[in-house]
Design a protein around this motif. Structure first.
Motif, short mmCIF file in Angstrom:
data_model
loop_
_atom_site.label_atom_id
_atom_site.label_comp_id
_atom_site.label_asym_id
_atom_site.label_seq_id
_atom_site.Cartn_x
_atom_site.Cartn_y
_atom_site.Cartn_z
N LEU A 22 2.49 -6.03 7.49
CA LEU A 22 1.53 -5.24 8.26
C LEU A 22 0.93 -6.00 9.44
CD1 LEU A 22 -0.20 -3.24 5.41
CD2 LEU A 22 1.10 -2.31 7.32
N ASN A 23 1.34 -7.25 9.63
CA ASN A 23 0.97 -7.95 10.86
C ASN A 23 2.05 -7.78 11.93
OD1 ASN A 23 2.90 -9.56 9.63
ND2 ASN A 23 2.05 -11.46 10.46
N ARG A 24 3.02 -6.90 11.66
CA ARG A 24 4.11 -6.65 12.62
C ARG A 24 3.81 -5.45 13.52
NH1 ARG A 24 8.78 -9.49 11.00
NH2 ARG A 24 8.06 -11.24 9.73
N HIS A 25 2.56 -5.03 13.53
CA HIS A 25 2.08 -3.98 14.43
C HIS A 25 2.63 -2.60 14.06
CE1 HIS A 25 0.83 -7.56 16.38
NE2 HIS A 25 1.95 -7.78 17.06
N ALA B 149 9.13 1.73 8.28
CA ALA B 149 8.38 0.47 8.33
C ALA B 149 9.37 -0.69 8.29
CB ALA B 149 7.41 0.40 7.16
N LEU B 150 8.88 -1.87 7.98
CA LEU B 150 9.73 -3.04 7.76
C LEU B 150 9.62 -3.43 6.30
CD1 LEU B 150 8.88 -5.22 10.90
CD2 LEU B 150 10.84 -3.70 10.58
N ASP B 151 10.74 -3.72 5.67
CA ASP B 151 10.67 -4.18 4.28
C ASP B 151 10.30 -5.66 4.24
OD1 ASP B 151 12.97 -5.69 4.81
OD2 ASP B 151 14.32 -4.33 3.73
N GLU B 152 10.31 -6.23 3.06
CA GLU B 152 9.86 -7.62 2.91
C GLU B 152 10.72 -8.63 3.66
OE1 GLU B 152 7.67 -7.99 -1.32
OE2 GLU B 152 9.77 -7.36 -1.43
N LYS C 269 6.11 3.15 0.25
CA LYS C 269 5.26 1.96 0.10
C LYS C 269 5.52 0.97 1.24
CE LYS C 269 7.02 1.42 -3.98
NZ LYS C 269 7.35 0.98 -5.35
N ILE C 270 4.44 0.40 1.76
CA ILE C 270 4.53 -0.55 2.87
C ILE C 270 4.14 -1.94 2.38
CG2 ILE C 270 3.87 -1.01 5.26
CD1 ILE C 270 5.12 1.77 4.76
N ILE D 294 0.86 -1.18 0.00
CA ILE D 294 0.00 0.00 0.00
C ILE D 294 0.90 1.24 0.00
CG2 ILE D 294 -1.90 -1.17 1.16
CD1 ILE D 294 -1.17 0.23 3.71
N THR D 295 0.44 2.29 -0.65
CA THR D 295 1.22 3.52 -0.77
C THR D 295 0.67 4.57 0.19
OG1 THR D 295 1.66 3.06 -3.10
CG2 THR D 295 2.02 5.32 -2.35
#
Length: 506
Positions: A45-48, A388-391, A39-40, A21-22
């Motif tokens: 996105l389950n990493r809070h 955020a966290l990348d892949e 971009k996330i 998502i952007t």
């Protein structure tokens, strides 16, 4: 440093091969770098996460953007709406000049859209009723919510064991109070024989804490029909995830009820949802607005429970996002578990504020492109620092971001629109009928009545037998032979002895 090197820095840091998502476009020196998208990855996105910032800086709109984009990707969302300003998700937004200008700077087209919304309530407000039974909480979680001592926790465990052994459903708080009263009243001997002595002082203390919970409106929450958490994971006919909004505007001053609901829901989700592993997308994303209300009144035991759930629930594919004014509102043990951070501006009005900003800046990755502490106070409305966290689970570079505008209405529904949304609900008919089946309260009352009646019958029987014995004795005396009565009378005996005396003197 050139604009191109900054662009490459953002592009490299936020490149993702999977679904994403952007949020917006990165900024440098106060200017938006068009097409430098932040971009996330959907899979992280389950990493809070955390959305923080001072009042009026755009936290709610950032929450709205995340919820919309998750819904479009087929991910259901649950929103805790304490201020009552999220209902606009059910109606399309309106393209205005400032929105068009913002999106031109970002490099994204703007499209006004509405989203599938379900309205829930914990109180007497309109909406789908959320309830849970006392049994579903269990003695451990309920003891933590009530902040019971070790001795009181033992009594709570005994109460649940007694109800299990005697098939007494514990559905609402009146059931729980009735069993506690029975344990030190009519059922004292039974409890002592089976489980040991139950202290009247301890049960009295537990009762007072239950009454405190009731005064915050918990009697509306405990009961049937119990909500099934899988109903939060519905997808509409267009493949969009439902945005489930819990209306909490009338319980802002009742933090214990809010915490009770939150823990109940999270515990039920953890127990019900299967393990997801690395599924590539979250199963449900949970946004908790005004998150400080959870932590402000929480006991140490309750905080431990929250921290445990935050650490464990990620494996179920559930992401938790805390929305609050300052990151310091969230305990460090929870803050350290958060992967996505969207930090809006903070205000430095006092020495304490400046200290908090300094601490906040230290929570973000170091970068050569920003003075983090300085930019935290210089961000405009709708701008935020994002990491955020990348892949691969690595922190992305810190990016000052111009956030995209919500596609849905940035205002609340009016009463008529709200009623229409609730009237169209598929869940209202399932959960809004009040169910009050026979449970511990009624069964124990019946048991006490039967025992009282049995005791009264036994007493009446004993009194009847006593009257019968007296009657038989009286009756036996009256049926005595008349001759025998004369021979045994005192007058007859004195007369006989008088004759004998006369004979002997002669």
């Amino acid at each position: 440093m050139s604009n191109n090197s900054f662009f490459d820095h953002i592009e490299t840091g936020y490149t993702t091969k999977g679904d994403y998502i952007t949020l917006g476009a990165a900024m440098q020196n106060g200017e938006t770098v068009t097409d430098a998208f932040v971009k996330i990855p959907l899979k992280t996105l389950n990493r809070h996460g955390l959305i923080a910032g001072a009042t009026g800086t755009g936290k709610t709109k950032s929450l709205q953007v995340l919820a919309e984009n998750l819904s479009e990707k087929g991910v259901p969302v649950l929103l805790m709406d304490l201020k009552g300003d999220l209902s606009g998700l059910a109606q399309p937004g309106e393209e205005k000049s400032f929105i068009t200008e913002r999106h031109q700077k970002i490099g994204l087209p703007y499209a006004a859209k509405s989203f599938p919304v379900e309205m829930f309530t914990l109180s007497e407000q309109d909406g789908v009723r959320l309830r849970a039974t006392v049994s579903e909480f269990g003695p451990v979680l309920l003891s933590r919510i009530l902040d019971l001592s070790e001795t009181q926790q033992g009594i709570m465990a005994v109460v649940f064991k007694y109800c299990d052994d005697h098939k007494l459903p514990l559905l609402d708080l009146k059931d729980l109070k009735k069993v506690l009263q029975y344990a030190t009243g009519e059922g004292r001997e039974e409890f002592q024989r089976m489980y040991g002595r139950v202290s009247t002082a301890s049960t009295g203390s537990i009762m007072r804490k239950i009454i405190e919970l009731e005064q915050q409106g918990a009697e509306l929450f405990f009961g049937e029909k119990s909500f099934e958490v899988n109903d939060l994971c519905r997808i509409d006919e267009n493949g969009r995830g439902f945005i489930n909004i819990v209306r909490l505007t009338d319980i802002q001053d009742r933090p214990k009820l809010f915490s009770t609901f939150m823990l109940s829901l999270l515990a039920e989700i953890y127990d019900t949802f299967p393990e997801q592993g690395d599924s590539g997308r979250p199963e449900l994303v949970f946004f908790i607005d005004e998150a400080h209300l959870i932590f402000k009144e929480a006991s140490d035991a309750l905080l431990d429970q929250i921290e445990s759930i935050v650490k464990l629930i990620r494996s179920k594919g559930v992401g938790l996002y805390f929305v609050t004014q300052n990151p310091t509102d969230v305990p460090e043990a929870v803050l350290s578990q958060l992967g996505l951070k969207v930090q809006h501006a903070l205000r430095a009005f006092t020495a304490k504020d400046r200290k908090a900003i300094k601490l906040t800046a230290q929570n973000y990755p170091e970068t050569e492109f920003y003075d983090t502490e300085e930019i935290l106070t210089g961000l405009g409305i709708g701008e935020a620092l994002v990491t955020a966290l990348d892949e691969k689970g690595r922190p992305t570079p810190l990016a000052a971001t111009m956030m995209r505008a919500p596609m849905s209405r940035m205002d609340v529904l009016d009463d008529a629109e709200l009623k229409e949304v609730i009237a169209e609900s598929d869940l209202a008919s399932k959960y809004n009928d009040i169910v009050d089946r026979e449970s511990a309260y009624e069964l124990l009352n019946k048991k006490i009545e039967e025992a009282t009646e049995e005791e009264a019958q036994q007493k009446a029987k004993e009194e009847a037998e006593k009257r019968n014995r007296t009657s038989r004795k009286t009756s036996g005396t009256s049926r005595m032979n008349p001759v025998l009565k004369v021979l045994t009378s005192a007058t007859f005996i004195r007369g006989v002895f008088g004759i004998l005396n006369k004979v002997m003197r002669k």
